[in-house]
Design a protein around this motif. Structure first.
Motif, short mmCIF file in Angstrom:
data_model
loop_
_atom_site.label_atom_id
_atom_site.label_comp_id
_atom_site.label_asym_id
_atom_site.label_seq_id
_atom_site.Cartn_x
_atom_site.Cartn_y
_atom_site.Cartn_z
N ARG A 54 0.62 -0.33 -13.99
CA ARG A 54 0.04 0.40 -12.36
C ARG A 54 -1.47 0.74 -11.71
NH1 ARG A 54 4.70 0.71 -13.77
NH2 ARG A 54 4.41 -1.11 -12.38
N LEU A 55 -2.23 0.67 -12.48
CA LEU A 55 -3.78 0.29 -12.33
C LEU A 55 -4.10 -1.17 -11.39
CD1 LEU A 55 -5.25 2.70 -14.98
CD2 LEU A 55 -5.47 3.16 -12.49
N GLU A 57 -1.36 -3.25 -10.66
CA GLU A 57 -0.98 -2.55 -8.77
C GLU A 57 -2.39 -1.99 -8.26
OE1 GLU A 57 3.18 -2.91 -10.57
OE2 GLU A 57 2.33 -1.22 -9.44
N LYS A 58 -2.82 -0.87 -8.30
CA LYS A 58 -3.14 -0.12 -7.03
C LYS A 58 -4.90 -0.94 -6.63
CE LYS A 58 -4.88 4.09 -6.30
NZ LYS A 58 -5.04 5.65 -7.20
N GLN A 108 3.97 5.89 -5.09
CA GLN A 108 4.10 5.91 -6.02
C GLN A 108 6.50 5.37 -6.34
OE1 GLN A 108 3.45 8.34 -9.39
NE2 GLN A 108 1.82 8.17 -8.91
N ILE A 124 2.74 1.69 -3.81
CA ILE A 124 1.24 2.27 -4.80
C ILE A 124 1.02 3.58 -4.23
CG2 ILE A 124 -0.81 1.71 -6.06
CD1 ILE A 124 0.19 -1.18 -5.22
N ASP A 125 0.65 3.74 -3.47
CA ASP A 125 0.60 5.14 -2.77
C ASP A 125 1.59 6.51 -2.96
OD1 ASP A 125 -2.30 4.61 -2.09
OD2 ASP A 125 -1.41 4.26 0.07
N MET A 134 2.44 8.30 -12.87
CA MET A 134 2.10 7.11 -13.68
C MET A 134 3.02 6.78 -14.49
SD MET A 134 -1.62 5.29 -12.58
CE MET A 134 -2.72 5.95 -10.76
N GLY A 155 0.60 -1.30 -0.58
CA GLY A 155 0.18 -0.21 0.25
C GLY A 155 1.42 0.95 -0.17
#
Length: 656
Positions: free
Chosen positions: A517-518, A520-521, A103, A100-101, A503, A97
């Motif tokens: 990236r999306l 992973e989120k 980056q 990802i937040d 991103m 988390g």
């Protein structure tokens, strides 16, 4: 045998000298080691001594006891291992988390994992394993570019799992727009975004993402997968935790160019370019103008029948799923009003013809006022406003702030009355349409003001009634259908597009990067998204009215994204038509109150086109000295802007 048995550590005494040599024990220490007699004496002091081998056999520990001991030891080891794995999973979830937040680049995360694995060996070696980065995904060659389809249902499910209680039906806003990626390249994204109106966070999600050197060559191929899925969802709904949720598209939020592209009609600067009326434009002074304000309106049926054949370029695939090609495509407040009309007005004042252009001195005074206002604007304003000298770099939120709040105060006494009154027509009309409690009640009046503004604009500025200015005559009708202008503006979508662009880490394969990236989120465990409403920063500093002692005191209160605090800029409220400054926040088990000072000498700030008090806009002087208690649930936050020897109070109309 007796010598071995009498040795308390069960070490062969005859091998001691050899052990000393093997362990490199210094000679002096080896020579001074305890002799066999010493060990024998020490053994005699033990609680149990062994005189014969028979006694040894008699005192041997039972094999069952040994088995039980090792069983317990192994169980403790297994439990410890399970706890270590569980701890590593929790740590991995938090790391995922955070990465990802924030980056975090993969090389940095790999380095961190290399350090942490020394102490948590169950963590993965590679950041891609930790983040759940996908390696297989479908990228289609379509309409002159590449495209990946994420899906409507997938995005909606992710949103609905975070909404409590689950609604029976949801209404979807769709946004389509171009996003240039690099200054040195023509590469651009054309995403299809969705937003669930019932989601309080107003967080968009990606339905599809197209990459090309220009917009898609064929709009129907671009929209085909989306239309097919929506047609199915419209009939069947979405099953969420055993409950069927109906789905309906509320509207498409697009700028003029994107609307023309999606609807497959002529561009906004064409002779038949207006999406709302059948007026034929007039080409004058190198621009397309739409001077009429009462032309016949288009309707969905006339669009389907192509009654105005010069308005169409072809047929849009959206008509196959019952989309209202006129009624469900409202004008966007951000592009039409903020970036369109407001920017053009400021352009006239700074660089227009002599009758409308201001001098450098007036521009300097207006700019100084705008900069001074930035010091007192509340936290709801991410961009506080800049000088007019930097107007070419202003963002849409800055034009919105100028139009709705700071403009009337900064321009007063510096803009000629004719130009100021024309601006105030726009200001009052847009404030009415932006206010949820006023837009429905006074929508007809706002429409009259906007029509008057357009007519007056022609007489003041000349033949400059281009598409954006003309679009104001249709804005109130959209508000009748969809409510306040902020309900169907592109602000949340533009913010999300900026997030997508951030991103991208390298110019190579930007579409694949966004897919990863999306994904992973989405792999991060979903949590209930709620506003952190409540009271914060407890204190005991007062002030308190006389005989009030049972309340707990706080410095901040948050409700629905709006902050009321004791800090400058966030401590002004409207209650029963009066302006107050908050000095303390009180709460007990039954009620919550604000301790305030009431401002004195309230009067109207303007009287044209209506009295400002009708919009709860007022001019006030200094606050009084007597403390009053106000119920917290019945107040509205206001903005105070200094003007001469007092302040102009404006109710806050937005929270982001």
């Amino acid at each position: 045998m007796s010598k071995i048995l009498n040795h308390p550590f069960n070490v062969n005494a005859e091998a001691e000298s050899d052990a000393a040599d093997d362990l490199n024990i210094p000679v002096c220490l080896a020579e001074n080691a305890p002799s066999d007699d010493v060990w024998s004496d020490a053994a005699s002091d033990w609680p149990m001594s062994y005189e014969s081998e028979s006694e040894i056999e008699f005192n041997v520990v039972d094999d069952n006891v040994i088995d039980e001991f090792w069983s317990d030891a192994l169980t403790e080891t297994d439990t410890s291992d399970e706890q270590s794995v569980e701890s590593a999973e929790c740590l991995g979830e938090e790391l995922r988390g955070w990465a990802i937040d924030s980056q975090v680049p993969q090389c940095h995360l790999n380095g961190l994992l290399g350090i942490l694995r020394k102490y948590h060996p169950y963590l993965p070696k590679d950041s891609r394993t930790l983040l759940g980065t996908p390696t297989n995904y479908e990228v289609q060659q379509i309409a002159g570019g590449t495209m990946h389809y994420f899906g409507v249902e997938k995005g909606i499910r992710h949103i609905l799992h975070q909404i409590d209680p689950l609604p029976k039906a949801i209404h979807l806003q769709v946004n389509i727009d171009g996003l240039p990626l690099f200054k040195s390249s023509n590469q651009q994204f054309w995403p299809i975004l969705g937003l669930v109106e019932e989601d309080k966070t107003k967080q968009p999600f990606v339905i599809a993402l197209y990459l090309g050197s220009k917009k898609p060559a064929n709009v129907n191929l671009f929209l085909e997968t989306f239309v097919n899925e929506y047609g199915k969802l419209k009939l069947e709904g979405v099953d969420v935790i055993g409950k069927c949720v109906d789905i309906k598209i509320s509207n498409f939020v697009c700028d003029a160019s994107a609307q023309a592209f999606v609807k497959n009609i002529k561009a906004h600067n064409a002779y038949h370019g207006c999406e709302k009326c059948t007026q034929e434009g007039t080409w004058a002074e190198n621009r397309m103008t739409f001077p009429e304000v009462d032309s016949p309106l288009r309707i969905d049926a006339s669009f389907i029948n192509k009654d105005d054949e010069f308005h169409h370029k072809g047929t849009s695939v959206l008509t196959e799923v019952g989309i209202g090609m006129v009624s469900q495509f409202p004008f966007d407040f951000m592009h039409l009003v903020c970036l369109g009309v407001m920017r053009k007005l400021i352009g006239f004042w700074m660089r227009g013809p002599c009758p409308t252009r201001l001098g450098a001195h007036q521009i300097g005074l207006i700019s100084a006022a705008l900069v001074s206002f930035a010091m007192t604007l509340p936290r709801e304003f991410a961009r506080k406003g800049r000088s007019l000298v930097e107007v070419d770099r202003w963002k849409a939120t800055e034009f919105r702030t100028f139009l709705l709040y700071t403009g009337p105060v900064a321009l007063k006494d510096h803009l000629p009355n004719v130009l100021y009154h024309n601006f105030m027509l726009l200001h009052v009309a847009v404030r009415i349409l932006c206010c949820p409690s006023l837009c429905l009640q006074y929508c007809d009046f706002a429409e009259k003001l906007l029509i008057t503004f357009v007519e007056h604009f022609q007489s003041v500025y000349g033949n400059y009634v281009v598409y954006n200015i003309h679009g104001l005559t249709h804005l109130a009708n959209d508000s009748r259908q969809f409510g306040a202008l902020h309900n169907f503006s592109a602000f949340p979508f533009e913010n999300f597009l900026y997030t997508i662009k951030k991103m991208i880490r390298t110019p190579t394969q930007p579409l694949q990067q966004i897919i990863r990236r999306l994904s992973e989120k989405a792999s991060v465990r979903a949590k209930k998204r709620v506003f952190k409403d409540g009271f914060y920063q407890e204190h005991k500093n007062g002030p308190l009215p006389y005989n009030v002692t049972q309340f707990t005191q706080y410095k901040q209160y948050i409700n629905g994204g709006t902050l009321i605090s004791l800090s400058e800029g966030d401590n002004y409220i409207l209650f029963n038509g009066d302006i107050h400054i908050v000095k303390n926040i009180l709460k007990d088990k039954e009620a919550s109150h604000l301790v305030c000072l009431k401002f004195q000498n309230k009067s109207s700030f303007f009287t044209y086109p209506i009295d400002s008090s009708s919009l709860n806009i007022s001019f006030v002087k200094q606050p009084g000295q007597s403390l009053t208690i106000v119920p917290l649930q019945t107040v509205t936050k206001v903005i105070l802007l200094q003007y001469k020897d007092g302040f102009v109070a404006y109710p806050l109309l937005h929270t982001a």
